[in-house]
Design a protein around this motif. Structure first.
Motif, PDB file in Angstrom:
ATOM      1  N   ASP A 157      47.031 -98.553  22.468  1.00  0.00           N
ATOM      2  CA  ASP A 157      47.114 -99.427  23.604  1.00  0.00           C
ATOM      3  C   ASP A 157      47.491 -99.227  24.987  1.00  0.00           C
ATOM      4  O   ASP A 157      46.967 -99.851  26.086  1.00  0.00           O
ATOM      5  N   THR A 158      48.255 -98.060  25.185  1.00  0.00           N
ATOM      6  CA  THR A 158      48.424 -97.647  26.580  1.00  0.00           C
ATOM      7  C   THR A 158      47.100 -97.039  27.348  1.00  0.00           C
ATOM      8  O   THR A 158      46.940 -97.415  28.542  1.00  0.00           O
ATOM      9  N   SER A 161      45.027-100.197  28.427  1.00  0.00           N
ATOM     10  CA  SER A 161      46.098-100.720  29.535  1.00  0.00           C
ATOM     11  C   SER A 161      45.624 -99.770  30.941  1.00  0.00           C
ATOM     12  O   SER A 161      45.034-100.586  31.691  1.00  0.00           O
TER      13      SER A 161
END
Length: 196
Positions: A157-158, A161
């Motif tokens: 997820d990081t 992003s």
């Protein structure tokens, strides 16, 4: 897109330095995992030669290693370098399915190109390259559908992003799976000749 391993170091260390007392560091020849040597020390995930792909692969190993394995050098796994026998290669391919599936998804999230690796150029080659590719594809597909292990999901997820890839991951997955591990029905239809 710029793929600087220093970005991975920053992202990993921001996520896991305090919560798991672990940092990602650039190494030289061989990647390895070094558990903390003192109670307040930091464990180190060391990737080889400053390569972006090596960093993603070593992070993948760390993300799926259980609590006990993270107390052991190289997670306590047996590792035989390039030049493995057929039996050694079969064992290698069995334990590499999950890390390579996670690495594949990390690569998609980072917008970088992934390559499945049997890592045995000086040995007998792959034990079952097509089977290995299919197993990695199946595992990655399951992770996409049902979620990655917790730390891997955080890092995935990081990466999405940071690299702005969230809306493109599924599209790139559909392309990548045909490129790296096509199913029989996905082979290039343009090469099929029609009868005269």
């Amino acid at each position: 897109m710029n793929h600087n391993p220093d970005d991975l170091i920053m992202l990993f260390n921001d996520l896991f330095r305090e919560s798991f007392r672990t940092i990602l560091v650039r190494g030289s020849d061989e990647p390895e995992y070094l558990p903390a040597s003192e109670p307040d020390g930091l464990a180190r995930v060391v990737f080889a030669h400053g390569f972006f792909a090596s960093a993603l692969h070593e992070i993948a190993h760390w993300c799926i290693a259980g609590e006990h394995r993270r107390t052991l050098h190289d997670y306590g796994y047996w590792y035989c370098p390039d030049g493995r026998s057929l039996e050694q290669q079969q064992a290698f391919e069995q334990v590499e399915v999950k890390p390579q599936a996670v690495e594949w998804l990390f690569s998609l999230a980072a917008g970088s190109r992934f390559h499945i690796s049997v890592d045995n150029l000086a040995g007998s080659g792959a034990a079952n390259e097509q089977g290995f590719r299919q197993n990695v594809r199946l595992q990655a597909s399951q992770y996409l559908a049902h979620g990655l292990p917790s730390r891997a999901q955080q890092f995935f997820d990081t990466l999405k992003s940071f690299y702005g890839t969230a809306d493109r991951v599924q599209h790139h997955w559909n392309q990548d799976k045909r490129r790296l591990a096509p199913m029989a029905t996905e082979h290039d239809q343009s090469r099929i000749t029609e009868p005269l």
